[in-house]
Design a protein around this motif. Structure first.
Motif, PDB file in Angstrom:
ATOM      1  N   ASN A  91       0.892  -1.174   0.079  1.00  0.00           N
ATOM      2  CA  ASN A  91      -0.080  -0.057  -0.001  1.00  0.00           C
ATOM      3  C   ASN A  91       0.978   1.286   0.016  1.00  0.00           C
ATOM      4  OD1 ASN A  91      -2.625  -1.281   0.436  1.00  0.00           O
ATOM      5  ND2 ASN A  91      -1.532  -1.961   2.227  1.00  0.00           N
ATOM      6  N   VAL A  92       0.886   2.146  -0.942  1.00  0.00           N
ATOM      7  CA  VAL A  92       1.329   3.390  -1.085  1.00  0.00           C
ATOM      8  C   VAL A  92       0.426   4.625  -1.219  1.00  0.00           C
ATOM      9  CG1 VAL A  92       3.368   2.366  -1.961  1.00  0.00           C
ATOM     10  CG2 VAL A  92       1.739   3.360  -3.501  1.00  0.00           C
ATOM     11  N   SER A  93       0.943   5.585  -0.971  1.00  0.00           N
ATOM     12  CA  SER A  93       0.372   7.040  -1.580  1.00  0.00           C
ATOM     13  C   SER A  93       1.350   7.951  -1.832  1.00  0.00           C
ATOM     14  CB  SER A  93      -0.377   7.735  -0.355  1.00  0.00           C
ATOM     15  OG  SER A  93       0.253   8.166   0.732  1.00  0.00           O
ATOM     16  N   PHE A  94       1.161   8.730  -2.924  1.00  0.00           N
ATOM     17  CA  PHE A  94       1.743   9.713  -3.363  1.00  0.00           C
ATOM     18  C   PHE A  94       0.911  10.930  -3.588  1.00  0.00           C
ATOM     19  CE2 PHE A  94       3.407  11.759  -7.349  1.00  0.00           C
ATOM     20  CZ  PHE A  94       4.595  12.345  -6.883  1.00  0.00           C
ATOM     21  N   ASN A  95       1.480  11.970  -3.040  1.00  0.00           N
ATOM     22  CA  ASN A  95       0.565  13.371  -3.033  1.00  0.00           C
ATOM     23  C   ASN A  95      -0.762  12.929  -2.833  1.00  0.00           C
ATOM     24  OD1 ASN A  95       2.375  15.139  -3.488  1.00  0.00           O
ATOM     25  ND2 ASN A  95       1.973  15.421  -5.637  1.00  0.00           N
ATOM     26  N   ALA A  96      -0.865  12.149  -1.546  1.00  0.00           N
ATOM     27  CA  ALA A  96      -2.339  11.761  -1.224  1.00  0.00           C
ATOM     28  C   ALA A  96      -3.073  10.777  -2.072  1.00  0.00           C
ATOM     29  CB  ALA A  96      -3.056  12.805  -0.693  1.00  0.00           C
ATOM     30  N   ALA A  97      -2.462  10.193  -3.253  1.00  0.00           N
ATOM     31  CA  ALA A  97      -3.244   9.524  -3.773  1.00  0.00           C
ATOM     32  C   ALA A  97      -2.692   7.992  -3.807  1.00  0.00           C
ATOM     33  CB  ALA A  97      -3.032   9.795  -5.531  1.00  0.00           C
ATOM     34  N   PRO A  98      -3.777   7.215  -3.259  1.00  0.00           N
ATOM     35  CA  PRO A  98      -3.437   5.835  -2.654  1.00  0.00           C
ATOM     36  C   PRO A  98      -3.530   4.980  -3.716  1.00  0.00           C
ATOM     37  CG  PRO A  98      -5.703   6.244  -2.290  1.00  0.00           C
ATOM     38  CD  PRO A  98      -5.181   7.506  -3.099  1.00  0.00           C
ATOM     39  N   ALA A  99      -2.566   3.701  -3.585  1.00  0.00           N
ATOM     40  CA  ALA A  99      -2.753   2.790  -4.446  1.00  0.00           C
ATOM     41  C   ALA A  99      -2.402   1.445  -3.806  1.00  0.00           C
ATOM     42  CB  ALA A  99      -1.665   2.827  -5.758  1.00  0.00           C
ATOM     43  N   GLN A 100      -2.975   0.446  -3.997  1.00  0.00           N
ATOM     44  CA  GLN A 100      -2.737  -0.871  -3.261  1.00  0.00           C
ATOM     45  C   GLN A 100      -2.608  -1.888  -4.140  1.00  0.00           C
ATOM     46  OE1 GLN A 100      -5.431  -1.011  -0.275  1.00  0.00           O
ATOM     47  NE2 GLN A 100      -7.177  -1.815  -1.543  1.00  0.00           N
ATOM     48  N   LEU A 101      -1.762  -3.286  -4.009  1.00  0.00           N
ATOM     49  CA  LEU A 101      -1.785  -4.355  -4.550  1.00  0.00           C
ATOM     50  C   LEU A 101      -1.503  -5.566  -3.718  1.00  0.00           C
ATOM     51  CD1 LEU A 101      -1.427  -5.657  -7.531  1.00  0.00           C
ATOM     52  CD2 LEU A 101       1.146  -5.408  -7.176  1.00  0.00           C
ATOM     53  N   GLN A 102      -2.191  -6.416  -3.880  1.00  0.00           N
ATOM     54  CA  GLN A 102      -1.999  -7.887  -3.330  1.00  0.00           C
ATOM     55  C   GLN A 102      -1.659  -8.833  -4.008  1.00  0.00           C
ATOM     56  OE1 GLN A 102      -4.777  -8.171   0.014  1.00  0.00           O
ATOM     57  NE2 GLN A 102      -5.112 -10.446  -0.431  1.00  0.00           N
ATOM     58  N   LYS A 103      -0.694  -9.773  -3.663  1.00  0.00           N
ATOM     59  CA  LYS A 103      -0.464 -11.122  -4.650  1.00  0.00           C
ATOM     60  C   LYS A 103      -0.467 -12.179  -3.393  1.00  0.00           C
ATOM     61  CE  LYS A 103       2.827  -9.092  -7.868  1.00  0.00           C
ATOM     62  NZ  LYS A 103       3.897  -9.045  -8.605  1.00  0.00           N
ATOM     63  N   THR A 104      -0.783 -13.319  -3.947  1.00  0.00           N
ATOM     64  CA  THR A 104      -0.616 -14.622  -2.985  1.00  0.00           C
ATOM     65  C   THR A 104       0.664 -15.351  -3.676  1.00  0.00           C
ATOM     66  OG1 THR A 104      -3.049 -14.811  -3.019  1.00  0.00           O
ATOM     67  CG2 THR A 104      -2.033 -16.632  -2.611  1.00  0.00           C
ATOM     68  N   THR A 105       1.156 -15.685  -2.473  1.00  0.00           N
ATOM     69  CA  THR A 105       2.644 -16.298  -2.622  1.00  0.00           C
ATOM     70  C   THR A 105       2.805 -17.436  -1.870  1.00  0.00           C
ATOM     71  OG1 THR A 105       3.529 -14.138  -3.160  1.00  0.00           O
ATOM     72  CG2 THR A 105       5.208 -15.861  -2.821  1.00  0.00           C
ATOM     73  N   TRP A 106       3.258 -18.570  -2.177  1.00  0.00           N
ATOM     74  CA  TRP A 106       3.415 -19.870  -1.463  1.00  0.00           C
ATOM     75  C   TRP A 106       4.658 -19.894  -0.941  1.00  0.00           C
ATOM     76  CZ3 TRP A 106       0.887 -23.640   0.490  1.00  0.00           C
ATOM     77  CH2 TRP A 106       1.560 -24.992   0.796  1.00  0.00           C
ATOM     78  N   PHE A 107       4.779 -20.060   0.382  1.00  0.00           N
ATOM     79  CA  PHE A 107       6.125 -20.405   1.014  1.00  0.00           C
ATOM     80  C   PHE A 107       5.933 -21.707   1.657  1.00  0.00           C
ATOM     81  CE2 PHE A 107       5.169 -15.878   0.979  1.00  0.00           C
ATOM     82  CZ  PHE A 107       6.555 -15.520   0.546  1.00  0.00           C
ATOM     83  N   THR A 108       6.894 -22.638   1.329  1.00  0.00           N
ATOM     84  CA  THR A 108       6.998 -24.055   1.710  1.00  0.00           C
ATOM     85  C   THR A 108       7.917 -24.302   2.788  1.00  0.00           C
ATOM     86  OG1 THR A 108       9.094 -24.476   0.219  1.00  0.00           O
ATOM     87  CG2 THR A 108       6.767 -24.959  -0.672  1.00  0.00           C
TER      88      THR A 108
END
Length: 187
Positions: A170-187
């Motif tokens: 999750n980030v914001s630049f000049n108060a404009a937000p953005a978010q990304l979620q990825k599912t990752t497998w950890f063994t």
């Protein structure tokens, strides 16, 4: 220029100094992605019978905008803007209010896990943001999907358990937000 109106009460010869109380009112948030439309108006409280409001002047940064009671502005460029409302009375008293506007842009986020594709629990995992046009973010938060977070630009994390983890950025630049979620497998 005076900064206050003086009035003398007939009772007890008390001298009261009155300053116009003003505030800027907006109908939208004061930050967001471009183009950002904001409607402005004002609230002026000046309870005196000896002086009246003579003029109002709106400015954005150093540019005069209008003397109207309200106006609408579309911000098309990324940046931080200062909106001012200046008020003057018949007796020359003055007051000013200001509000900061932050305008950002849509951010296409991406990130990856460094060095390898598979990790075992208890190994140190390093994440890197790989956005095409990275910015100097106002805020950056990594969520590792196991209840732990980091505020570092390139964080590292050690997972205790194995399984699928929903890693979020999750980030914001000049108060404009953005978010990304990825599912990752950890063994």
């Amino acid at each position: 220029m005076n900064t206050a109106a003086l009035k003398k009460s007939k009772k007890n010869d008390v001298l009261t100094i009155t300053i116009p109380q003003i505030s800027i009112i907006t109908d939208n948030p004061t930050s967001g992605c471009k183009p950002l439309d904001i409607q402005y108006s004002h609230n002026i409280n000046y309870p005196t019978e000896f002086d009246q409001i003579k003029s109002t002047q709106w400015k954005i940064d150093d540019q005069d905008i209008t003397t109207d009671a309200s106006f609408k502005r579309t911000f098309n460029d990324i940046g931080k803007y200062k909106v001012y409302l200046n008020v003057e009375t018949d007796l020359g008293c003055a007051a000013q209010a200001s509000k900061t506007i932050s305008v950002g842009d849509v951010i296409e986020l991406d990130f990856k896990v460094l060095d390898k594709n598979e990790f075992c629990a208890s190994e140190l995992v390093i994440f890197e943001e790989t956005t095409v046009n990275p910015k100097s973010y106002d805020n950056i938060t990594w969520d590792f999907g196991d209840g732990e977070q980091s505020l570092l630009g390139i964080p590292f994390h050690q997972y205790v358990d194995t399984g699928y983890m929903d890693v979020g950025l999750n980030v914001s630049f000049n108060a404009a937000p953005a978010q990304l979620q990825k599912t990752t497998w950890f063994t």
